[in-house]
Design an enzyme around this catalytic site. Structure first.
Site, PDB file in Angstrom:
ATOM      1  N   LYS A 121       0.817  -1.214   0.000  1.00 15.72           N
ATOM      2  CA  LYS A 121       0.000   0.000   0.000  1.00 15.72           C
ATOM      3  C   LYS A 121       0.854   1.269   0.000  1.00 15.72           C
ATOM      4  CE  LYS A 121      -4.286  -2.025   1.491  1.00 15.72           C
ATOM      5  NZ  LYS A 121      -3.913  -3.458   1.648  1.00 15.72           N
TER       6      LYS A 121
HETATM    7  C1  PLP Z   1      -4.533  -4.526   1.074  1.00 15.82           C
HETATM    8  C2  PLP Z   1      -3.757  -5.782   0.947  1.00 15.82           C
HETATM    9  C3  PLP Z   1      -4.121  -6.800   0.044  1.00 15.82           C
HETATM   10  C4  PLP Z   1      -5.377  -6.737  -0.799  1.00 15.82           C
HETATM   11  O1  PLP Z   1      -5.305  -5.764  -1.812  1.00 15.82           O
HETATM   12  P1  PLP Z   1      -6.645  -5.284  -2.566  1.00 15.82           P
HETATM   13  O2  PLP Z   1      -6.223  -4.176  -3.422  1.00 15.82           O
HETATM   14  O3  PLP Z   1      -7.590  -4.862  -1.473  1.00 15.82           O
HETATM   15  O4  PLP Z   1      -7.174  -6.465  -3.316  1.00 15.82           O
HETATM   16  C5  PLP Z   1      -3.306  -7.916  -0.048  1.00 15.82           C
HETATM   17  N1  PLP Z   1      -2.201  -8.043   0.714  1.00 15.82           N
HETATM   18  C6  PLP Z   1      -1.826  -7.102   1.604  1.00 15.82           C
HETATM   19  C7  PLP Z   1      -0.620  -7.324   2.439  1.00 15.82           C
HETATM   20  C8  PLP Z   1      -2.580  -5.934   1.752  1.00 15.82           C
HETATM   21  O5  PLP Z   1      -2.212  -4.995   2.636  1.00 15.82           O
END
Ligand code: PLP
Length: 480
Positions: A121
């Protein structure tokens, strides 16, 4: 798109067709469209194979500018975009930003966890914060960002917005329900514009409070509320970049590449779809879910049906509704907003909808899906540790397990998106393989840093009162 004086201005339209078309900056600041839909570009930009081939050997931030400028057009000056991309990706602890590591035969991990909070993120949030700050500074406007987090989003937002001059950030997390590392990444920031609230409740309670704020017009206006959750279009755009860098490193566009993506809200994998739409030759996008498998069930049965959320070792994928899936549905229904509205009405009324055969075929032409249960996730963490010596986190392990079951053309490289550093989920990893993954050296004092956090009940009006006091936008509005 051409406008007067030859300016490039990409219009964005809502998947539900009843909100005004907006430019990039407005879409970024708005989050959700006013009709409840999600914004997408009216037309897809197109990158030629020559352009894509030219990404080979370039720095990550340079490729980011080359891809993202097709979406921002004249909304962001190219020199400004370059500065912001350079700054955003300088916060990453790996010179390649998102390096590839070999996992097995023609199988690679795309390591997206070298940013300040050890999860993918950071890739989008670091750029989003700079884009928002700059846009608001130009308008002499302040905003308040309120985020509900089940762990990773909150930390990424705190790290990204902590130096913002225009934005205050307030994070709500469920008290006692996130890992120590996740909590400390939010609560140890020293910045005066960062506020963390431990809510006495669940993640759903946190999310309900934030939703309630957005549905409370007087409050929303008073604090100039903004959202940065995974439906934010600028986050999707930033995430398309690593599909290009990874694919080109493995021989694209001459060669087609497959990706397996640990999926929750469908933001990350939808960015892969966008990369494909604008010209990257992608063989297949594999949706990997944990036992919260609404998307895997949808691809196999054609029916999207809500069930209760089960807590797993990959909490960032413990979701009921996959919000960004609506963006894919819009294209699967030939951009018929009325059809999307009907599906969403059905979801609201009966917790399910069924896809037409044609829409399902559209999705299956590019996407595959699978799920991994908790035993498979633990076994995968164990096997990868034994066979390659590396630790993988439970989210990444879901995708490795699902990718391993895909029938494959052996000549097509499979790239698994490694979305978090194993040290962010030490308990789960240790339970699986008997060893505790260490934090990177630059974070080794995390557990000694002082925490700053306030505990509040799961009560919207109490939380609103706190946010209004923390919000510079509200304070200045009261003085004006
Ligand atoms: C947010 C997240 C996901 C999922 O991503 P999306 O875009 O919501 O599908 C997967 N792995 C980790 C570690 C995350 O923080």
């Amino acid at each position: 798109m051409a406008r007067a004086q030859g300016r490039r201005w990409l219009r964005h339209i809502s998947t539900r067709g009843e909100a005004p078309a907006l430019g990039f900056t407005e879409v970024m600041l708005a989050g959700l469209a006013r009709d409840g839909g999600l914004y997408v570009p009216e037309t897809w930009p197109r990158l030629t194979h020559e352009t894509i081939a030219g990404f080979a050997g370039r720095a990550y931030a340079d490729v980011a500018v080359e891809v993202i400028r097709h979406f921002t057009g004249d909304a962001v000056g190219e020199a400004d975009l370059a500065t912001m991309a350079r700054e955003a990706y300088a916060t990453f602890r790996h010179p390649a930003v998102a390096p590839l590591a070999e996992l097995g035969v023609n199988t690679f991990a795309l390591e997206l966890f070298h940013g300040p909070t050890l999860a993918f993120k950071d890739v989008a949030m670091q750029l989003l914060a700079r884009l928002m700050d700059r846009a608001l500074a130009a308008r002499r406007e302040r905003r308040t960002v309120v985020v509900a987090t089940s762990g990773d989003t909150g930390g990424a937002a705190v790290e990204a917005f902590r130096d913002s001059s225009q934005i205050d950030v307030v994070v709500l997390f469920p008290h006692g329900r996130i890992s120590d590392v996740q909590r400390r990444m939010m609560t140890t920031a020293k910045a005066a514009n960062v506020h963390t609230i431990a809510i006495d409740g669940t993640f759903d309670d946190c999310q309900a409070i934030v939703k309630g704020m957005f549905n409370h017009p007087a409050f929303r206006e008073r604090v100039r509320l903004s959202g940065v959750n995974s439906i934010n279009w600028a986050r999707i755009v930033a995430q398309t970049v690593y599909y290009f860098t990874a694919a080109v490193a493995l021989g694209a566009p001459r060669r087609r590449i497959a990706f397996a993506v640990p999926t929750g809200n469908f933001g990350d994998i939808y960015a892969g779809y966008v990369a494909e739409r604008i010209g990257l030759p992608i063989d297949r996008l594999v949706i990997a879910t944990n036992v919260n498998d609404i998307l895997a069930r949808t691809l196999s049965t054609g029916t999207y049906e809500l069930r209760d959320v089960v807590a797993t070792s990959s909490p960032s994928m413990d979701i009921q509704v996959s919000s960004n899936f609506e963006r894919l549905l819009f294209d699967a229904y030939d951009r018929d907003a009325g059809a999307v509205r009907a599906l969403m009405d059905s979801l609201a009324q009966s917790r399910r909808f069924s896809l037409t055969a044609r829409a399902l075929a559209f999705i299956r032409a590019l996407f595959a899906a699978g799920r991994a249960d908790e035993d498979e996730v633990a076994a995968t963490i164990r096997t990868v540790r034994r066979e390659t010596g590396t630790f993988v986190d439970p989210h990444t392990a879901v995708a490795i397990a699902v990718a391993g079951r895909e029938s494959r053309d052996p000549s097509v490289p499979m790239v698994v998106l490694a979305t978090a550093h194993a040290a962010k989920f030490p308990q789960a990893v240790e339970a699986a393989c008997g060893e505790r993954p260490p934090l990177p050296g630059w974070l080794s004092d995390l557990h000694q840093r002082p925490e700053r956090v306030i505990a509040l009940p799961a009560d919207q009006s109490i939380v609103e009162r706190f946010v209004a006091q923390a919000s510079r936008a509200a304070q200045e509005g009261a003085l004006a």
